[in-house]
Scaffold this motif. Structure first.
Motif, PDB file in Angstrom:
ATOM      1  N   GLU A   1      29.473  43.856  44.255  1.00 19.80           N
ATOM      2  CA  GLU A   1      28.695  45.223  43.760  1.00 19.80           C
ATOM      3  C   GLU A   1      29.593  46.100  42.700  1.00 19.80           C
ATOM      4  O   GLU A   1      29.161  46.833  41.672  1.00 19.80           O
ATOM      5  CB  GLU A   1      28.387  46.043  44.996  1.00 19.80           C
ATOM      6  CG  GLU A   1      27.951  47.616  44.510  1.00 19.80           C
ATOM      7  CD  GLU A   1      28.132  48.353  45.861  1.00 19.80           C
ATOM      8  OE1 GLU A   1      27.948  49.633  45.552  1.00 19.80           O
ATOM      9  OE2 GLU A   1      28.062  47.708  47.090  1.00 19.80           O
ATOM     10  N   VAL A   2      30.999  45.941  42.789  1.00 20.97           N
ATOM     11  CA  VAL A   2      31.814  46.682  42.022  1.00 20.97           C
ATOM     12  C   VAL A   2      32.059  46.209  40.763  1.00 20.97           C
ATOM     13  O   VAL A   2      32.138  46.779  39.655  1.00 20.97           O
ATOM     14  CB  VAL A   2      33.084  47.246  42.869  1.00 20.97           C
ATOM     15  CG1 VAL A   2      33.938  47.864  42.087  1.00 20.97           C
ATOM     16  CG2 VAL A   2      32.596  48.072  43.870  1.00 20.97           C
ATOM     17  N   PHE A   3      32.387  44.982  40.822  1.00 19.65           N
ATOM     18  CA  PHE A   3      33.055  44.138  39.903  1.00 19.65           C
ATOM     19  C   PHE A   3      32.054  43.890  38.636  1.00 19.65           C
ATOM     20  O   PHE A   3      32.229  43.473  37.422  1.00 19.65           O
ATOM     21  CB  PHE A   3      33.972  43.187  40.203  1.00 19.65           C
ATOM     22  CG  PHE A   3      35.333  43.542  40.444  1.00 19.65           C
ATOM     23  CD1 PHE A   3      36.344  43.363  39.366  1.00 19.65           C
ATOM     24  CD2 PHE A   3      35.740  43.915  41.601  1.00 19.65           C
ATOM     25  CE1 PHE A   3      37.620  43.823  39.701  1.00 19.65           C
ATOM     26  CE2 PHE A   3      36.923  44.375  41.841  1.00 19.65           C
ATOM     27  CZ  PHE A   3      37.881  44.471  40.840  1.00 19.65           C
ATOM     28  N   THR A   4      30.812  43.159  39.141  1.00 20.02           N
ATOM     29  CA  THR A   4      30.009  42.463  38.333  1.00 20.02           C
ATOM     30  C   THR A   4      29.510  43.382  37.184  1.00 20.02           C
ATOM     31  O   THR A   4      29.882  43.121  35.911  1.00 20.02           O
ATOM     32  CB  THR A   4      28.581  42.194  39.022  1.00 20.02           C
ATOM     33  OG1 THR A   4      28.858  41.125  39.837  1.00 20.02           O
ATOM     34  CG2 THR A   4      27.469  41.675  37.950  1.00 20.02           C
TER      35      THR A   4
ATOM     36  N   ILE B   1      38.387  51.643  39.708  1.00 17.19           N
ATOM     37  CA  ILE B   1      37.875  50.443  40.400  1.00 17.19           C
ATOM     38  C   ILE B   1      38.256  50.530  41.795  1.00 17.19           C
ATOM     39  O   ILE B   1      37.611  50.270  42.770  1.00 17.19           O
ATOM     40  CB  ILE B   1      38.291  49.047  39.710  1.00 17.19           C
ATOM     41  CG1 ILE B   1      37.492  49.029  38.344  1.00 17.19           C
ATOM     42  CG2 ILE B   1      37.909  47.801  40.547  1.00 17.19           C
ATOM     43  CD1 ILE B   1      37.824  47.699  37.568  1.00 17.19           C
ATOM     44  N   ASN B   2      39.468  50.684  42.115  1.00 18.16           N
ATOM     45  CA  ASN B   2      40.295  50.604  43.567  1.00 18.16           C
ATOM     46  C   ASN B   2      39.311  51.884  44.163  1.00 18.16           C
ATOM     47  O   ASN B   2      38.838  51.524  45.346  1.00 18.16           O
ATOM     48  CB  ASN B   2      41.777  51.141  43.235  1.00 18.16           C
ATOM     49  CG  ASN B   2      42.458  49.701  42.978  1.00 18.16           C
ATOM     50  OD1 ASN B   2      41.844  48.838  42.898  1.00 18.16           O
ATOM     51  ND2 ASN B   2      43.698  50.349  42.582  1.00 18.16           N
ATOM     52  N   SER B   3      38.984  53.164  43.325  1.00 15.32           N
ATOM     53  CA  SER B   3      38.219  54.122  44.191  1.00 15.32           C
ATOM     54  C   SER B   3      37.014  53.659  44.688  1.00 15.32           C
ATOM     55  O   SER B   3      36.427  53.961  45.520  1.00 15.32           O
ATOM     56  CB  SER B   3      38.493  55.328  43.233  1.00 15.32           C
ATOM     57  OG  SER B   3      37.584  56.373  43.854  1.00 15.32           O
TER      58      SER B   3
ATOM     59  N   SER C   1      43.738  34.497  37.070  1.00 14.97           N
ATOM     60  CA  SER C   1      44.049  35.960  37.384  1.00 14.97           C
ATOM     61  C   SER C   1      43.122  36.251  38.441  1.00 14.97           C
ATOM     62  O   SER C   1      42.315  35.534  38.709  1.00 14.97           O
ATOM     63  CB  SER C   1      43.861  36.884  36.330  1.00 14.97           C
ATOM     64  OG  SER C   1      44.922  36.567  35.153  1.00 14.97           O
ATOM     65  N   THR C   2      43.591  36.946  39.558  1.00 21.16           N
ATOM     66  CA  THR C   2      42.863  37.377  40.548  1.00 21.16           C
ATOM     67  C   THR C   2      43.064  39.000  40.750  1.00 21.16           C
ATOM     68  O   THR C   2      44.056  39.367  40.470  1.00 21.16           O
ATOM     69  CB  THR C   2      43.063  36.483  41.800  1.00 21.16           C
ATOM     70  OG1 THR C   2      44.580  36.791  42.178  1.00 21.16           O
ATOM     71  CG2 THR C   2      42.965  35.162  41.544  1.00 21.16           C
ATOM     72  N   VAL C   3      41.962  39.428  41.672  1.00 22.52           N
ATOM     73  CA  VAL C   3      41.991  40.699  42.102  1.00 22.52           C
ATOM     74  C   VAL C   3      41.488  40.490  43.560  1.00 22.52           C
ATOM     75  O   VAL C   3      40.321  39.962  43.888  1.00 22.52           O
ATOM     76  CB  VAL C   3      41.118  41.727  41.270  1.00 22.52           C
ATOM     77  CG1 VAL C   3      41.028  43.098  41.802  1.00 22.52           C
ATOM     78  CG2 VAL C   3      41.444  41.832  39.834  1.00 22.52           C
ATOM     79  N   SER C   4      42.520  41.027  44.490  1.00 29.96           N
ATOM     80  CA  SER C   4      42.119  40.552  45.763  1.00 29.96           C
ATOM     81  C   SER C   4      42.234  41.682  46.901  1.00 29.96           C
ATOM     82  O   SER C   4      43.118  42.718  46.559  1.00 29.96           O
ATOM     83  CB  SER C   4      43.089  39.278  46.442  1.00 29.96           C
ATOM     84  OG  SER C   4      42.964  38.247  45.304  1.00 29.96           O
ATOM     85  N   VAL C   5      41.799  41.375  47.997  1.00 33.00           N
ATOM     86  CA  VAL C   5      41.871  42.315  49.023  1.00 33.00           C
ATOM     87  C   VAL C   5      42.396  41.367  50.213  1.00 33.00           C
ATOM     88  O   VAL C   5      41.963  40.274  50.473  1.00 33.00           O
ATOM     89  CB  VAL C   5      40.784  43.188  49.484  1.00 33.00           C
ATOM     90  CG1 VAL C   5      39.593  42.240  49.598  1.00 33.00           C
ATOM     91  CG2 VAL C   5      40.962  44.022  50.640  1.00 33.00           C
TER      92      VAL C   5
END
Length: 324
Positions: A306-309, A254-256, A273-277
């Motif tokens: 775009e990436v996470f959905t 996912i990072n890539s 929980s979160t995934v953040s930039v």
């Protein structure tokens, strides 16, 4: 128009709910779930359905929702005919069970003793928990098609004045800056990028803005964090960390796809929980810097979506299969 025509009114009639919906649980509750936006509009809330028939012990709440503008938990209990003591008891059970901040009771008629009870609760709980009683009306004029109306008859003390849409008189200049910034962000996402933001969404005087992901309990969030940081995040609500764990297993891939290292924050001590930039920035930045930050927010919200959905949809499918 002639003077005589001014008095040629149609006859306004009230129609019993059972003439429109035969069964409360099987007909009315599903209709309300699909039209929860209209209920939210009547109360100045941005409601998103979280669950139907959500369990608390041996009881099942009709609708569990969230106010996207404040991230508050909302419980909704409905019934035909008059309010009764049975539903009042259940309502308080659900409020405690879900630690609700907004409690909504819909009925065809609200009895005086129940109206007084909810008004007393609003006085005693202050702004921590807000109680609404809503009369559901079905109206016709002559032989017209029926129209529905949500009529608040009990509401928090300040609700009628503010309708939850006006900026509080106590708003500080900094909070007003947040509201102006996020309203501009909402408008641009909606108008220029096709981001799914409903017309009723309005920015609040707070340092973050949530956007529905179309997946229960998942939101995209733009915010200003502590320490002079700005964030764009995937926000997953709840104590259950299964979805976060499934995604984190694919974290490297996912990072890539995202194009940079993301911050994976499980937050074990919290119900999220979160995934953040992140990037540097503050609401006190210059106007030109805020415009740059807004462009950064837009770019990263779109990329997160775009990436996470699709990743979230695949993870949820895997979780469902694991439970079979």
């Amino acid at each position: 128009m002639q003077m005589n025509d001014m008095h040629n009114f149609g006859e306004l009639k009230k129609v019993a709910l059972r003439e429109i919906w035969q069964h409360e649980a099987n007909d009315f509750t599903p209709w309300l779930a699909k039209n929860i936006d209209a209920l939210g509009d009547a109360l100045g809330l941005e409601l998103e359905l979280t669950d139907r028939e959500a369990s608390v012990g041996d009881f099942s709440l009709d609708l569990l929702a969230k106010d996207l503008n404040s991230s508050k938990t909302v419980i909704i209990e409905n019934q035909f005919s008059q309010t009764n003591h049975d539903h009042l008891g259940k309502l308080l059970t659900y409020a405690a069970g879900f630690d609700a901040s907004v409690v909504i009771w819909l009925a065809e008629e609200v009895r005086d003793e129940h109206r007084q009870t909810l008004e007393w609760l609003n006085q005693k709980t202050g702004t921590d928990t807000e109680f609404f009683a809503i009369v559901v009306e079905i109206l016709t004029i002559d032989d017209s098609k029926p129209a529905y109306n949500f009529k608040p008859v009990v509401f928090p003390n300040e609700w009628q004045k503010s309708q939850r849409q006006k900026v509080s008189a106590s708003t500080t200049p900094k909070l007003e800056k947040y509201r102006e910034y996020f309203q501009a962000l909402i408008d641009e996402l909606r108008a220029s990028h096709g981001f799914p933001v409903k017309d009723s969404v309005k920015a609040k005087n707070q340092n973050r803005q949530y956007f529905a992901a179309g997946i229960s309990g998942v939101y995209y969030r733009a915010g200003f964090a502590r320490g002079g940081k700005v964030s764009a995040s995937v926000y997953m609500e709840g104590e259950d960390k299964t979805l976060f764990d499934k995604l984190e297993q694919q974290g490297a891939a996912i990072n890539s796809r995202f194009g940079r290292e993301l911050e994976w924050e499980r937050l074990d001590e919290r119900k999220r929980s979160t995934v953040s930039v992140y990037r540097d920035g503050s609401i006190e930045s210059s106007q030109s810097e805020l415009e740059e930050i807004r462009e950064w927010h837009i770019e990263n919200l779109l990329k997160l979506k775009e990436v996470f959905t699709p990743e979230i949809e695949r993870a949820l499918e895997t979780i469902d299969n694991d439970e079979l």
